[in-house]
Design an enzyme around this catalytic site. Structure first.
Site, PDB file in Angstrom:
ATOM      1  N   GLU A   1       0.821  -1.203   0.000  1.00  0.00           N
ATOM      2  CA  GLU A   1       0.000   0.000   0.000  1.00  0.00           C
ATOM      3  C   GLU A   1       0.856   1.255   0.000  1.00  0.00           C
ATOM      4  OE1 GLU A   1      -2.726   1.981  -0.705  1.00  0.00           O
ATOM      5  OE2 GLU A   1      -3.805   0.390   0.335  1.00  0.00           O
TER       6      GLU A   1
ATOM      7  N   ASP B   1       1.181   4.021  -3.052  1.00  0.00           N
ATOM      8  CA  ASP B   1       0.753   5.408  -2.843  1.00  0.00           C
ATOM      9  C   ASP B   1       1.884   6.392  -3.126  1.00  0.00           C
ATOM     10  OD1 ASP B   1      -1.644   4.351  -2.072  1.00  0.00           O
ATOM     11  OD2 ASP B   1      -1.409   4.758   0.059  1.00  0.00           O
TER      12      ASP B   1
ATOM     13  N   SER C   1      -7.143   1.629  -4.079  1.00  0.00           N
ATOM     14  CA  SER C   1      -5.932   2.154  -3.452  1.00  0.00           C
ATOM     15  C   SER C   1      -5.079   2.885  -4.476  1.00  0.00           C
ATOM     16  CB  SER C   1      -5.111   1.022  -2.852  1.00  0.00           C
ATOM     17  OG  SER C   1      -5.676   0.543  -1.675  1.00  0.00           O
TER      18      SER C   1
ATOM     19  N   ASP D   1     -16.866  11.047 -19.113  1.00  0.00           N
ATOM     20  CA  ASP D   1     -17.998  10.283 -18.603  1.00  0.00           C
ATOM     21  C   ASP D   1     -17.800   8.796 -18.905  1.00  0.00           C
ATOM     22  OD1 ASP D   1     -20.385   9.803 -17.413  1.00  0.00           O
ATOM     23  OD2 ASP D   1     -21.634  10.650 -19.003  1.00  0.00           O
TER      24      ASP D   1
ATOM     25  N   GLY E   1     -23.587  10.818 -17.110  1.00  0.00           N
ATOM     26  CA  GLY E   1     -23.615  11.679 -15.935  1.00  0.00           C
ATOM     27  C   GLY E   1     -23.061  10.959 -14.724  1.00  0.00           C
TER      28      GLY E   1
END
Length: 593
Positions: free
Chosen positions: A295, A299, A512, A554, A573
């Protein structure tokens, strides 16, 4: 063993023993949360770190300020508050401070025994279970989770009438999450293929109108993200800041970051760029390769790779090992969000912070979730953009496998409901869902749905009501709260990220990856604003749902199954799978700078 088995069969009412006449029940669970069974009495000498929340004197006024300074149509847009202004708004009234101080002092707790948050709205004391039981007129027990974890908790606690209205909540008392209070939203991890067969394939077209290397359909890199989201031509500067958070002994590795830079950001590798560590509550930064966290590496590598040469920060917040009932060591601790919030609210803070941790909303007591959410609002008022992963269970609980999700409420009714995630459900953060492939479609595990705790904020009304009106009548009736805050707000790629761990390349998937990716592009937008003398974007959502809504691609294909259903569909949308869509950086740049 016989005694433990007998205890587990006793009804919860057994523990709601006669209360002291001067006490009133402050909080009581209807039933033990699903998956937890009684193991035995808590050791009386076991230390608990109690956090006492005093009512914030004027939070509604702070919320008004937050929405004004975050609304691009308001004359105060971008006029963020100072630490002093925020603390004045949330500080408890003197009567509450005096009443609680007197109560603590009557139990011999005063002076340096009491830790206080910057605004004085949170107090922290570390006391043995025996004293906590006396003060709260309750009984603590050791509880065992079906997964094998243990917690020291109570199902009910009371407060003296003299302080009842001066205390909003006390934890840990009734908070029953999985013991790993913030579970990473990593969905999958595997070694990358030794040979990428798509390298020589023709480029593919993205929704932004630019071409993307075909290899990005199987391996996501910094180059892929910049191509896909139309940021190839933007040159970042060093006059910018970004941070990611690390919990639960997840440590970033500097050598792996350097290897990542050599592979994907050569300019950063050339100057040996690295992050600044900020330790919270004793958090550490071990650089033993075997301690590298998937993790934390994911990140830091992608958030800092996208934004180099911005000043980058890794917050290492200390966690705790699981409580083992056979060992009388004081290892139990609190939900670490509050430890982190106490710290950053008193500091000069990076302008964008990404967090890739979360839990099922229902495992966090409502009043505690509300107070944590209010802490995030305080950061937004300071001008900080907060992004959170939306989760990897689709519309279901934390189990990423829809086939094994139970989606049962823990309110005593054992009802089947979609399970939203927290803190993604907090209306003061930006929840980031996931997509995959090019052209992009919703990734099936993208967490999405509607909060059962927080009502829909006004900035979402038009977008979410449009989505709800498009659902066939009766779709999932009773399974979700149509009046709740919608999740997620936006999305980015969330699978096949090339991450380096102990020097080797791995393919990692999960929302993540989405949160630090979106945070990186927000930091680049701030960079452009800073060059023009404009303030940081701060709390993003009012902007995203208004002026910036045209800056998203979108996503209209895909769904997020869970709880025995197909979940929600991505549609034109906003939708409860990919939110407003994925960023078109060039368009957003024109809209915000």
């Amino acid at each position: 063993m016989w005694a433990n088995s007998l205890l587990s069969l006793l009804p919860l009412a057994v523990f709601a023993f006669a209360r002291d006449r001067d006490h009133k029940v402050k909080e009581q669970l209807v039933a033990p949360p699903r998956g937890w069974t009684l193991h035995g009495p808590a050791p009386l000498d076991h230390l608990v770190k109690l956090r006492i929340a005093l009512p914030q004197s004027n939070f509604p006024a702070l919320e008004d300020h937050l929405y004004q300074i975050s609304d691009p149509s308001h004359e105060r847009y971008g006029q963020h508050l100072s630490n002093e202004q925020i603390e004045e708004l949330v500080a408890p009234c003197p009567e509450s401070v005096d009443a609680v101080n007197e109560w603590l002092a009557s139990h011999g707790i005063e002076g340096d025994d009491v830790g206080r948050s910057p605004a004085g709205d949170w107090l922290t004391i570390k006391i043995p279970v025996s004293l906590a039981e006396e003060m709260l007129d309750t009984k603590y027990h050791v509880w065992k989770h079906i997964g094998g974890e243990y917690l020291v908790r109570t199902t009910s606690y009371s407060l003296p009438k003299t302080v009842f209205d001066h205390v909003e909540l006390i934890q840990p008392t009734t908070i029953f999450g999985t013991f790993r209070k913030l579970k990473s939203t990593i969905h999958s991890i595997s070694k990358t293929p030794t040979e990428d067969t798509s390298q020589n394939a023709a480029p593919v077209a993205s929704a932004t109108g630019v071409t993307v290397d075909a290899s990005c359909n199987s391996t996501i890199t910094i180059t892929c993200l910049k191509q896909l989201y139309n940021a190839v031509d933007f040159t970042p500067s060093a006059d910018n800041t970004i941070a990611v958070t690390g919990y639960l002994e997840q440590f970033a590795n500097r050598a792996d970051l350097q290897t990542f830079f050599e592979d994907q950001v050569p300019a950063a590798a050339a100057v040996h760029s690295t992050y600044t560590l900020i330790s919270v509550n004793g958090g550490t930064d071990p650089q033993n390769g075997s301690l590298a966290g998937v993790e934390a590496n994911l990140d830091t590598q992608f958030a800092f790779g996208l934004t180099f040469p911005a000043a980058s920060t890794f917050y290492s917040t200390a966690g705790s090992p699981p409580f083992i009932p056979d060992i009388g060591t004081p290892t139990d601790s609190n939900e670490p969000y509050t430890e982190w919030l106490d710290f950053v609210l008193s500091q000069k803070t990076p302008s964008v912070i990404s967090t890739s941790y979360g839990d099922d909303e229902q495992t966090v007591p409502l009043n505690f979730a509300q107070r944590v959410c209010q802490g995030f609002a305080q950061l937004g008022a300071k001008g900080v953009s907060l992004t959170f992963s939306s989760g990897d269970g689709g519309v279901g609980d934390g189990d990423p496998d829809p086939a094994t999700q139970e989606c049962i409420t823990n309110d005593g009714t054992n009802s089947t409901r979609f399970i939203p995630g927290f803190p993604a459900s907090c209306p003061f953060v930006t929840a980031v869902g996931g997509t995959v492939f090019i052209p992009e479609i919703a990734v099936p595990f993208s967490g999405g749905g509607f909060s059962n705790y927080f009502s829909r904020p006004s900035y979402q009304d038009a977008a979410v009501e449009g989505f709800l009106k498009g659902l066939p009548k009766g779709t999932y009736a009773g399974l979700f709260n149509p009046n709740g805050r919608g999740i997620p707000d936006v999305a980015t790629q969330s699978d096949f990220f090339k991450v380096f761990i102990e020097g080797e390349a791995f393919s990692v998937g999960g929302t993540s990856a989405s949160s630090p990716t979106f945070a990186g592009f927000v930091a680049l937008l701030n960079d452009a604003r800073f060059k023009k003398g404009l303030p940081a974007l701060g709390f993003l959502n009012p902007l995203l749902y208004s002026r910036a809504v045209g800056g998203f691609n979108d996503i209209t294909v895909g769904n997020n199954p869970g709880c025995g259903t197909e979940g929600f569909n991505a549609t034109k949308g906003w939708d409860a799978v990919t939110g407003l869509g994925t960023p078109n950086f060039a368009k957003l740049l024109d809209l915000v700078s």
